[in-house]
Write a protein that holds these residues in place. Structure first.
Motif, PDB file in Angstrom:
ATOM      1  N   UNK A 167       0.861  -1.185   0.000  1.00 28.16           N
ATOM      2  CA  UNK A 167       0.000   0.000   0.000  1.00 28.16           C
ATOM      3  C   UNK A 167       0.897   1.234   0.000  1.00 28.16           C
ATOM      4  N   UNK A 168       0.500   2.258  -0.737  1.00 27.83           N
ATOM      5  CA  UNK A 168       1.290   3.491  -0.783  1.00 27.83           C
ATOM      6  C   UNK A 168       0.414   4.688  -0.450  1.00 27.83           C
ATOM      7  N   UNK A 169       1.055   5.720   0.089  1.00 31.73           N
ATOM      8  CA  UNK A 169       0.393   6.996   0.362  1.00 31.73           C
ATOM      9  C   UNK A 169       1.340   8.102  -0.095  1.00 31.73           C
ATOM     10  N   UNK A 170       0.788   9.120  -0.717  1.00 26.84           N
ATOM     11  CA  UNK A 170       1.615  10.239  -1.187  1.00 26.84           C
ATOM     12  C   UNK A 170       0.742  11.485  -1.302  1.00 26.84           C
ATOM     13  N   UNK A 171       1.252  12.597  -0.798  1.00 26.98           N
ATOM     14  CA  UNK A 171       0.488  13.839  -0.877  1.00 26.98           C
ATOM     15  C   UNK A 171       1.347  14.975  -0.314  1.00 26.98           C
ATOM     16  N   UNK A 172       0.712  16.129  -0.230  1.00 28.84           N
ATOM     17  CA  UNK A 172       1.367  17.298   0.351  1.00 28.84           C
ATOM     18  C   UNK A 172       0.317  18.111   1.076  1.00 28.84           C
ATOM     19  N   UNK A 173       0.648  18.550   2.273  1.00 25.76           N
ATOM     20  CA  UNK A 173      -0.251  19.402   3.031  1.00 25.76           C
ATOM     21  C   UNK A 173       0.420  20.762   3.224  1.00 25.76           C
ATOM     22  N   UNK A 174      -0.350  21.830   3.068  1.00 29.29           N
ATOM     23  CA  UNK A 174       0.157  23.184   3.242  1.00 29.29           C
ATOM     24  C   UNK A 174      -0.753  23.945   4.201  1.00 29.29           C
ATOM     25  N   UNK A 175      -0.138  24.612   5.163  1.00 30.85           N
ATOM     26  CA  UNK A 175      -0.896  25.447   6.093  1.00 30.85           C
ATOM     27  C   UNK A 175      -0.262  26.836   6.144  1.00 30.85           C
ATOM     28  N   UNK A 176      -1.137  27.844   6.230  1.00 21.64           N
ATOM     29  CA  UNK A 176      -0.676  29.233   6.253  1.00 21.64           C
ATOM     30  C   UNK A 176      -1.344  29.995   7.393  1.00 21.64           C
ATOM     31  N   UNK A 177      -0.934  29.713   8.633  1.00 20.78           N
ATOM     32  CA  UNK A 177      -1.526  30.438   9.763  1.00 20.78           C
ATOM     33  C   UNK A 177      -1.014  31.876   9.805  1.00 20.78           C
ATOM     34  N   UNK A 178      -1.759  32.756  10.456  1.00 23.17           N
ATOM     35  CA  UNK A 178      -1.298  34.130  10.600  1.00 23.17           C
ATOM     36  C   UNK A 178      -0.253  34.177  11.703  1.00 23.17           C
ATOM     37  N   UNK A 179       0.992  34.432  11.328  1.00 19.40           N
ATOM     38  CA  UNK A 179       2.098  34.507  12.281  1.00 19.40           C
ATOM     39  C   UNK A 179       3.058  35.598  11.836  1.00 19.40           C
ATOM     40  N   UNK A 180       3.634  36.303  12.813  1.00 22.41           N
ATOM     41  CA  UNK A 180       4.635  37.318  12.498  1.00 22.41           C
ATOM     42  C   UNK A 180       6.008  36.693  12.300  1.00 22.41           C
ATOM     43  N   UNK A 181       6.222  35.524  12.874  1.00 20.95           N
ATOM     44  CA  UNK A 181       7.503  34.836  12.726  1.00 20.95           C
ATOM     45  C   UNK A 181       7.257  33.342  12.637  1.00 20.95           C
ATOM     46  N   UNK A 182       8.120  32.646  11.923  1.00 24.50           N
ATOM     47  CA  UNK A 182       7.962  31.213  11.762  1.00 24.50           C
ATOM     48  C   UNK A 182       8.229  30.460  13.042  1.00 24.50           C
ATOM     49  N   UNK A 183       7.610  29.303  13.171  1.00 21.34           N
ATOM     50  CA  UNK A 183       7.761  28.480  14.366  1.00 21.34           C
ATOM     51  C   UNK A 183       8.123  27.061  13.973  1.00 21.34           C
ATOM     52  N   UNK A 184       9.307  26.636  14.355  1.00 27.07           N
ATOM     53  CA  UNK A 184       9.719  25.261  14.108  1.00 27.07           C
ATOM     54  C   UNK A 184       8.832  24.309  14.888  1.00 27.07           C
ATOM     55  N   UNK A 185       8.400  24.725  16.065  1.00 31.34           N
ATOM     56  CA  UNK A 185       7.543  23.891  16.892  1.00 31.34           C
ATOM     57  C   UNK A 185       6.213  23.605  16.187  1.00 31.34           C
ATOM     58  N   UNK A 186       5.676  24.620  15.508  1.00 33.24           N
ATOM     59  CA  UNK A 186       4.418  24.422  14.784  1.00 33.24           C
ATOM     60  C   UNK A 186       4.642  23.488  13.597  1.00 33.24           C
ATOM     61  N   UNK A 187       5.777  23.610  12.941  1.00 34.47           N
ATOM     62  CA  UNK A 187       6.100  22.704  11.839  1.00 34.47           C
ATOM     63  C   UNK A 187       6.216  21.273  12.351  1.00 34.47           C
ATOM     64  N   UNK A 188       6.795  21.104  13.541  1.00 37.14           N
ATOM     65  CA  UNK A 188       6.903  19.768  14.130  1.00 37.14           C
ATOM     66  C   UNK A 188       5.522  19.175  14.380  1.00 37.14           C
ATOM     67  N   UNK A 189       4.595  19.988  14.859  1.00 37.32           N
ATOM     68  CA  UNK A 189       3.233  19.512  15.110  1.00 37.32           C
ATOM     69  C   UNK A 189       2.586  19.012  13.820  1.00 37.32           C
ATOM     70  N   UNK A 190       2.723  19.787  12.750  1.00 38.15           N
ATOM     71  CA  UNK A 190       2.144  19.387  11.474  1.00 38.15           C
ATOM     72  C   UNK A 190       2.790  18.100  10.971  1.00 38.15           C
ATOM     73  N   UNK A 191       4.116  18.036  11.052  1.00 37.93           N
ATOM     74  CA  UNK A 191       4.833  16.839  10.598  1.00 37.93           C
ATOM     75  C   UNK A 191       4.449  15.618  11.424  1.00 37.93           C
ATOM     76  N   UNK A 192       4.275  15.806  12.734  1.00 37.64           N
ATOM     77  CA  UNK A 192       3.844  14.698  13.592  1.00 37.64           C
ATOM     78  C   UNK A 192       2.478  14.174  13.159  1.00 37.64           C
ATOM     79  N   UNK A 193       1.568  15.109  12.881  1.00 38.05           N
ATOM     80  CA  UNK A 193       0.216  14.711  12.459  1.00 38.05           C
ATOM     81  C   UNK A 193       0.263  13.912  11.161  1.00 38.05           C
TER      82      UNK A 193
END
Length: 214
Positions: A167-193
Motif C-alpha cells: 500500500x502506498x500513500x503520497x500527498x502534500x499538506x500546506x498550512x498558512x496560519x497568521x504569524x509574524x515569525x515562523x515556528x519550528x515547533x508548529x512545523x513539528x506539530x504538522x509533521x507529527x500529524x
C-alpha cells in the motif's frame, strides 16, 4: 517598514539555526492489538539522500525571509528512517505485538533484506520505503507557509519471500496560519500529524492488516 522587515529577518534567522526534529517517540499504533511476530524496517530512498545531496538525517528546511535555507536534521542524529522504525516498533510493542527493528541501509537490496529476515524467527517482514519526506517552513510577503510532502510505501512479506500486501500513500499538506515569525515547533506539530496519520493508514489498510493478523 524596513526596520520591521530587518527585525523579522533577524528573529527568524535566529530561530532557524541549529533546529532539529524528532519522530521516534510518536504513537503510530494500528487499530488492531493482535498480530504475527514481525521485523519492521524503513529504507530511505529519497533521491537527494541517495545522491548525497542531503544526509539520511535530513527532515526538511527552514527558510529566512530572504529565502536562505537552513537544513533540519533529526534531534538524535540518527537517520530519519531509523527514527521512523523506532516509532513503529515501540508503538507495536506497547500493544504486546512482537516487533523487532531492522536497520536497512540506503542501498540494501531486497534479496539481502529477505535473507536477514529469514535469519530471525519472525513470521512477517514489514518493509517501509520512504520515497519522499520533507517538512518545510517558508516565509512569504504575506504569511508563513508550512509544507509537509510525503510518499511512503508499505510491503509485507512472509518467510518464503512472497509479497502478501502493499500500500502506498503520497500527498502534500500546506498550512498558512497568521504569524509574524515562523515556528519550528508548529512545523513539528504538522509533521507529527502527517507521520502518525499516514503510517496508521498503511498499517490499517485491509490487505496489510489481513497479512499481519491472519
Amino acid at each position: 517598514m524596513r526596520i520591521i522587515s530587518l527585525f523579522l529577518l533577524l528573529l527568524f534567522t535566529g530561530c532557524a539555526i541549529g533546529r532539529k526534529m524528532s519522530f521516534e517517540n510518536k504513537n503510530v499504533a494500528p487499530d488492531y492489538t493482535k498480530a504475527k511476530s514481525m521485523i519492521v524496517g524503513f529504507q530511505d530512498s529519497r533521491a537527494y539522500v541517495l545522491e548525497g545531496k542531503q544526509k539520511p538525517s535530513f527532515c526538511g528546511q527552514l527558510k529566512t525571509t530572504v529565502q536562505i535555507p537552513y537544513n533540519m536534521q533529526t534531534k538524535s542524529g540518527k537517520p530519519l528512517a531509523v527514527e521512523f522504525t523506532n516509532a513503529v516498533v515501540a508503538s507495536l510493542s506497547k500493544l504486546d505485538i512482537k516487533a523487532m527493528p531492522m536497520l536497512i541501509e540506503l542501498n540494501t537490496q531486497q534479496d539481502s533484506m529477505l535473507a536477514r529476515f529469514n535469519r530471525t524467527e519472525a513470521e512477517r517482514l514489514v518493509y517501509f520505503n520512504v520515497k519522499q519526506w520533507e517538512a518545510n517552513l517558508t516565509p512569504t510577503f504575506t504569511d508563513m507557509r508550512y509544507d509537509v510532502t510525503w510518499e511512503l510505501v508499505i510491503s509485507v512479506y512472509d518467510r518464503s519471500g512472497s509479497l502478501l500486501a502493499t500500500k502506498s500513500v503520497a500527498d502534500r499538506v500546506t498550512k498558512k496560519p497568521f504569524q509574524l515569525a515562523g515556528s519550528k515547533e508548529y512545523l513539528q506539530i504538522i509533521a507529527d500529524e502527517v507521520f502518525t496519520a499516514q503510517v496508521k493508514i498503511l498499517l490499517n489498510d485491509p490487505a496489510v492488516k489481513a497479512s499481519l493478523v491472519n
